[in-house]
Write an enzyme that holds these catalytic residues in place. Sequence first.
Site: not given
Ligand code: AMP
Length: 280
Positions: A32-33, A35, A152, A185
Amino acid sequence: MRILKTITETREELAKFKNKSIGLVPTMGFFHEGHLSLMKQARQECDIVVVSLFVNPTQFGQGEDFEQYPRDELRDAELAQSNGVDYIFQPSVKEMYQESFNTAVVLGRTLTDKMCGSSRPGHFQGVATVVTKLFNIIQPEKAYFGQKDAQQLVVIKSFVRDLNLPIEIIGMPIIREEDGLAKSSRNIYLSHKEREQALGLYRALCLGEDLIQGGLLNRSELIGRVKDFLLNQPGLEVDYFEAVQAEDLSAPDILKGKIIIAGAVRAGSTRLIDNILVEV
Ligand code: AMP
């Protein structure tokens, strides 16, 4: 853009770029935006951009959503390519954890005995271990993480510093929907009604921000006020609400400087987290 599936081919491929800067964006996919903002930043700052796409089983607890976690590899590849990514590293679980795998990065308790760490025992050990493996495989100069996962980010900065890993950790702001819901997600799990109710968490964080800006720095009073509000939001089950110092997640009686207010709730069966960074 190329998709690399094995560690051997990844090492061989990236060895070509000895004098170039590599930026890594670790993800679990279903982009999503949020990522994409990390990929765009990496694209601006690095010669080569690698996105890892791996739903890491060791950071999920029993009964959590590892099996159901949303996946859409084709769409992810298209989005990564159109955002300037050079490589997706997309290993299988077997590739990352061979049968004899028997090692973990152990974290100190001060960063992990609270918030998501106490609700999800073992979660951050799983994160730290897989991120360390990704760092060793990709050997990036910079790695990009979202402030969305605030705890994290602090944990990763801490073990990178403690273990002298030569990697710059870059934290990026939270990307939100127009109404304020943090992009995630997991939002795909929400029914229409739950999607409306989920906003209660963001509203509670905004209340916390307003109270802090208005001068309420007594931590327990702040938590009490916001938690009362959160508990009255329809359809949400509160996991935790916290206010801590942003640098080290410490919890003094009186907050100061950079403060993270953070919460986790369940809307139906979906666990959602969010936070706001406030500076006083
Ligand atoms: P994930 O795939 O959920 O493990 O996220 C991968 C990376 O994207 C992690 O560093 C998350 O913190 C970051 N991330 C997830 N959601 C967002 C968001 N809404 N805004 C900015 N970064 C995000």
